[in-house]
Scaffold this active site. Structure first.
Site, PDB file in Angstrom:
ATOM      1  N   LYS A 113      -8.135   2.716  -2.685  1.00 21.00           N
ATOM      2  CA  LYS A 113      -8.169   2.886  -1.230  1.00 21.00           C
ATOM      3  C   LYS A 113      -9.273   4.422  -1.419  1.00 21.00           C
ATOM      4  CE  LYS A 113      -8.110  -0.255   1.885  1.00 21.00           C
ATOM      5  NZ  LYS A 113      -6.924  -0.027   2.950  1.00 21.00           N
TER       6      LYS A 113
ATOM      7  N   GLU B 230      -5.997  -7.660   6.047  1.00 24.83           N
ATOM      8  CA  GLU B 230      -5.596  -6.166   5.813  1.00 24.83           C
ATOM      9  C   GLU B 230      -5.407  -5.847   7.085  1.00 24.83           C
ATOM     10  OE1 GLU B 230      -9.778  -5.143   3.160  1.00 24.83           O
ATOM     11  OE2 GLU B 230      -9.493  -3.962   4.781  1.00 24.83           O
ATOM     12  N   SER B 231      -4.790  -4.967   7.524  1.00 26.04           N
ATOM     13  CA  SER B 231      -3.725  -3.815   8.211  1.00 26.04           C
ATOM     14  C   SER B 231      -3.490  -5.109   9.742  1.00 26.04           C
ATOM     15  CB  SER B 231      -5.127  -3.708   9.272  1.00 26.04           C
ATOM     16  OG  SER B 231      -6.019  -2.553   8.091  1.00 26.04           O
TER      17      SER B 231
ATOM     18  N   LYS C  21       1.080   4.908   1.069  1.00 24.56           N
ATOM     19  CA  LYS C  21       0.166   5.062   1.827  1.00 24.56           C
ATOM     20  C   LYS C  21       1.166   6.116   3.051  1.00 24.56           C
ATOM     21  CE  LYS C  21      -2.108   3.386   6.978  1.00 24.56           C
ATOM     22  NZ  LYS C  21      -2.121   2.438   7.385  1.00 24.56           N
TER      23      LYS C  21
ATOM     24  N   GLU D 241       1.207  -1.283   0.255  1.00 25.42           N
ATOM     25  CA  GLU D 241       0.008  -0.262   0.460  1.00 25.42           C
ATOM     26  C   GLU D 241       0.798   0.943   0.213  1.00 25.42           C
ATOM     27  OE1 GLU D 241      -3.843   0.321   1.565  1.00 25.42           O
ATOM     28  OE2 GLU D 241      -3.256   0.998   3.278  1.00 25.42           O
TER      29      GLU D 241
ATOM     30  N   GLU E  64     -15.032  -5.222   1.690  1.00 23.02           N
ATOM     31  CA  GLU E  64     -13.962  -5.334   3.124  1.00 23.02           C
ATOM     32  C   GLU E  64     -15.103  -5.302   4.387  1.00 23.02           C
ATOM     33  OE1 GLU E  64     -10.854  -1.827   4.197  1.00 23.02           O
ATOM     34  OE2 GLU E  64     -12.004  -1.792   5.748  1.00 23.02           O
TER      35      GLU E  64
ATOM     36  N   ASN F 132     -10.670  -6.728   7.670  1.00 21.90           N
ATOM     37  CA  ASN F 132      -9.922  -6.184   8.313  1.00 21.90           C
ATOM     38  C   ASN F 132      -9.291  -5.912   9.716  1.00 21.90           C
ATOM     39  OD1 ASN F 132      -8.303  -3.244   8.554  1.00 21.90           O
ATOM     40  ND2 ASN F 132      -9.835  -2.215   8.055  1.00 21.90           N
TER      41      ASN F 132
END
Ligand SMILES: O=C(O)c1ccccc1NCC(=O)[C@H](O)[C@H](O)COP(=O)(O)O
Length: 250
Positions: free
Chosen positions: A114, A209-210, A55, A53, A158, A179
């Site tokens: 995103k 995710e995350s 970011k 990502e 998501e 997530n």
């Protein structure tokens, strides 16, 4: 939209800005790069499929990474990223649709937009291969999944709970991101993926995710059924090529 549970003030602010953001005037038609094929190709090479990502910042990160996002994207691909995620949310993540456009021009992997999409017209702002829809925040998920698919996007829905997973499946999602970050408290717990993934049908492509920050986390998510991992903060912290390489070869 299910916002009955508490939402972190930062997320409230993100949603307020998202409601205000204009959509496009002309309906897009995308020739998307296949994400499932990219994942399968990475698996054949015996590597871990990672969505790296871009970011620049976030409500849970200190400071802003000022490097050219296009250079970062090239480095991530050189490090073996299966796909890229590019933040287009400007006010809280330092993203832009122009960045996404420039990145997609110079890489050949699938690129995820995103953002916090709330309405159909917000699809028609910039081309991407995948587009994020957050189950908790959209009013008619089924309608938006269909509208995204009709335009040629691959919707990534998501979820954070088993109920949202069921909603995503009922809405026709075949790429689902679970997530680990609770958008109520902004806390991360990798057990979320383990708990929710256990309820997912076999034929859904699952993305963890995350909060993934080590080889041990990668192995844990893969053992729990992750087909791919979405990693932002831990890749943006330092040499993005080397960081991506480490996660993809764990
Ligand atoms: O990352 C945040 O601080 C954040 C705050 C509020 C809403 C969403 C947020 N993140 C969005 C994401 O989905 C992550 O950028 C993505 O999953 C990567 O997570 P990480 O590897 O933990 O950076």
């Amino acid at each position: 939209m299910n916002t009955s549970d508490a939402i972190a003030p930062a997320v409230e602010s993100i949603l307020d800005s998202a409601r205000e953001r204009e959509g496009g005037d002309e309906r897009l038609s995308i020739e998307a790069r296949s994400f499932p094929e990219a994942v399968a190709a990475t698996e054949r090479e015996d590597r871990v499929p990672v969505i790296s990502e871009v970011k620049p910042t976030s409500p849970t990160t200190e400071g802003v990474r000022e490097d050219d996002p296009v250079e970062l994207a090239r480095e991530m691909v050189a490090g073996g990223a299966t796909a890229l995620s590019v933040l287009t949310e400007p006010e809280h993540f330092g993203g832009s649709t122009e960045t996404l456009e420039r990145v997609r021009e110079v890489v050949d992997v699938p690129v995820l937009r995103k953002d916090f999409i709330l309405r159909e017209d917000q699809f028609d702002v910039v081309e991407a291969d995948l587009i994020l829809l957050i189950a908790r925040f959209v009013d008619d998920l089924e309608e938006l999944v269909a509208a995204a698919t009709d335009r040629g996007f691959q919707p990534l829905v998501e979820v954070h709970t088993a109920e949202e997973l069921e909603e995503a499946i009922d809405a026709g999602a075949d790429i689902v991101g679970i997530n680990n970050r609770d958008l109520g408290k902004l806390e991360v717990d990798l057990a979320t993926f383990e708990r929710v993934a256990a309820k997912a049908p076999e034929d859904v492509l699952l993305i963890a995710e995350s909060g993934i920050s080590s080889g041990e986390d990668v192995r844990r998510m893969r053992e729990a059924g992750a087909d791919a991992l979405l990693i932002g903060t831990a890749i943006m912290d330092g040499d993005v090529r080397e960081n991506t390489r480490e996660f993809t070869t764990t």
